[in-house]
Structures are given as structure tokens and as C-alpha cells.
Write an enzyme that holds these catalytic residues in place. Structure first.
Site, short mmCIF file in Angstrom:
data_model
loop_
_atom_site.label_atom_id
_atom_site.label_comp_id
_atom_site.label_asym_id
_atom_site.label_seq_id
_atom_site.Cartn_x
_atom_site.Cartn_y
_atom_site.Cartn_z
N SER A 1 0.83 -1.21 0.00
CA SER A 1 0.00 0.00 0.00
C SER A 1 0.87 1.26 0.00
O SER A 1 0.52 2.25 -0.64
CB SER A 1 -0.96 0.01 1.19
OG SER A 1 -0.25 -0.09 2.41
N GLU A 2 2.01 1.22 0.71
CA GLU A 2 2.96 2.34 0.68
C GLU A 2 4.39 1.82 0.75
O GLU A 2 4.67 0.80 1.38
CB GLU A 2 2.75 3.32 1.85
CG GLU A 2 1.83 4.48 1.55
CD GLU A 2 0.38 4.15 1.84
OE1 GLU A 2 -0.50 4.95 1.47
OE2 GLU A 2 0.13 3.08 2.44
N THR A 3 5.26 2.57 0.10
CA THR A 3 6.70 2.41 0.27
C THR A 3 7.23 3.71 0.85
O THR A 3 6.92 4.79 0.34
CB THR A 3 7.42 2.11 -1.05
OG1 THR A 3 6.98 0.83 -1.54
CG2 THR A 3 8.93 2.07 -0.86
N HIS B 1 1.35 4.19 8.95
CA HIS B 1 1.99 2.88 9.15
C HIS B 1 3.37 2.82 8.51
O HIS B 1 4.29 2.18 9.04
CB HIS B 1 1.08 1.75 8.65
CG HIS B 1 1.19 1.45 7.20
ND1 HIS B 1 0.55 2.19 6.23
CD2 HIS B 1 1.86 0.47 6.53
CE1 HIS B 1 0.83 1.68 5.05
NE2 HIS B 1 1.61 0.64 5.20
#
Length: 262
Positions: free
Chosen positions: A46-48, A74
Site C-alpha cells: 500500500s505504501e513504500t 503505518h
């Protein structure tokens, strides 16, 4: 060939396969935005998070598989976990320079505490199309801040929601649903952001910048214990301090490796 350290971390979880997974890449200097976006797409999380040493702290940026975002809880927790546990950082707190200002993460044993700005919400009526897409026939209250916040009657209703992601209105693409917690929790939530290619986010720090002040006012208390009741799930210790929210969670490293860029 350029070698870049790579970590995958399960944030807001004390165990592997819980919480919300984030990829983390420490850098010595920024790569072109297009390269970082392609890396995020390749990681398919979902995110880096990417960070670069800066003065006495670090500059931090977050990318989804679709674009750069201006706040991610997160992945900030995951980046701090990497710095504390894998990069030899010995100070009690980390200061990140970000698109949302200075964010601090402090360490207390296995718990990391994010210090984020509050996202105040105002009562608004959600679009009928959004409610239909979520499959919500009735709700207790609805507010709008960075995203929609819709309160349902109880935890069971929150867990039962099965949204039609494709039908969610493009302009209203971020929504958190919430209810009183029960079973040892002050409140529970779920979060959907299909506009950023995140159908359901397992545990969402940015959503709690809205949820914490909302429930603090509603419950008459500034310290709370929350759970995001996604399939993976995660626990968050919450505190409201003026115009800031403190969100504490644990994290677990899953992958340590190297990336090779031509």
C-alpha cells in the site's frame, strides 16, 4: 549497478502477517520521483517509505502504487522501526521532515509512538452513492476531514461491511467507518481508499488523526485503545494532546534485502 537496502515491515503488529505491511528504502540522496514510484509499484505494498538523512533527523516521503501521498502513518512507523532496529540509531526519538511538517517517533521498549497533527472533522451528509457503495443503509453520524468518517452502531456492523469498491465515487474515495469498540477497545474502524489504489488498508495511522479527536470528544477521554478490524487487524494506543495525536504501535521485520537498480 546501484544497491539499495530494502526492508518489509509489518507495522502496528507484534507478529508477522499482522498489521499493515510497508516497504522501506533508506537512501543517501533522493532518486528521481519516477524511479521511486516505479519501485513502489514493484514492491506492490500500500505504501513504500523512502528516507534520507537530513540535519539531525531524516526527510521522509511515501509512495503508493499510484502516486506520492502527503501523510502515511503505518509506513512512518515502519521507517522508524528500521532506523531504530537496523540502522544503529540510539537516540530516543526520530524527527522526520515530511510534506505534513515535522513528525516525531519515539521509542518505549517495543512500542513506537507517532506524534502527528490532528485532522479535525465537521459534520456533513455523505453522498448517497458512497453509502450505496459501502452497503450502509443507516448510520449514527458522519463527519468530513481529510476523509469521510462514518460512525455505525457497533463493531459487528463495521466488520460486516462489504463495499463495492468499483462503485465508490472517485471524488469521495477515502472513507473510514467506525463504531464503539467493546471487548477491551474504546473504538474500532476500517478504512478504504480506492482512489489511491488501496482497496482496504489493514491499519491506517492517518485515519486515526481524525478518529482520535472524534472519539475523545464523544467518550470524554483523551487516552484510548483502538483496533482496526481489517482481515489482518492491528492495535493502536491513542492519545489526544491539544492539536496533536499520539499513536503507539509495535512492528515486526519480515524481509531484509538489497535492491539492484541499473
Amino acid at each position: 549497478m546501484r544497491l539499495i537496502d530494502y526492508y518489509m515491515v509489518d507495522a502496528f503488529s507484534e507478529r508477522t502477517f499482522g498489521g499493515n505491511a510497508a516497504a522501506v528504502c533508506p537512501l543517501t540522496d533522493w532518486l528521481p520521483d519516477e524511479i521511486m514510484l516505479n519501485m513502489a509499484r514493484q514492491h506492490n505494498q500500500s505504501e513504500t517509505a523512502f528516507f534520507v538523512p537530513h540535519n539531525d533527523g531524516f526527510s521522509l516521503r511515501w509512495f503508493t502504487t499510484r502516486n506520492e501521498v502527503n501523510l502515511c502513518g503505518h509506513a512512518t512507523l515502519a521507517a522508524a522501526h528500521v532506523i531504530f532496529n537496523h540502522r544503529g540509531y540510539t537516540r530516543p526519538a526520530i524527527i522526520f521532515d515530511t510534506a505534513s511538517g515535522k513528525l516525531t517517533v519515539s521509542r518505549n521498549d517495543d512500542w513506537l509512538t507517532l506524534d502527528f497533527p490532528v485532522d479535525r472533522t465537521e459534520p456533513q451528509t455523505p453522498p448517497a452513492a458512497l453509502l450505496r457503495a459501502l452497503g450502509i443503509a443507516s448510520y449514527q453520524a458522519a463527519h468530513k476531514g481529510r476523509a469521510w468518517l462514518i460512525e455505525l452502531a457497533d463493531r459487528q456492523q463495521v466488520e460486516a461491511v462489504k463495499p463495492d469498491i468499483a462503485a465508490m465515487v472517485p471524488g469521495e474515495h477515502k472513507v473510514t467507518i467506525t463504531a464503539p469498540g467493546g471487548e477491551g477497545y474504546d473504538f474500532v474502524s476500517r478504512f478504504f481508499s480506492p482512489g489511491e489504489a488501496v482497496w482496504e488498508d489493514p491499519v491506517t495511522g492517518s485515519a486515526h488523526t481524525m478518529l482520535i479527536p472524534y472519539w475523545a470528544q464523544k467518550l470524554g477521554k483523551n487516552r484510548m485503545f483502538a483496533r482496526q478490524v481489517s482481515a489482518r487487524g492491528g492495535d493502536i494506543r491513542c492519545e489526544l494532546k491539544g492539536d496533536r495525536v499520539l499513536m503507539s504501535g509495535q512492528a515486526k521485520t519480515y524481509i531484509v534485502g538489497k535492491l539492484m537498480l541499473d
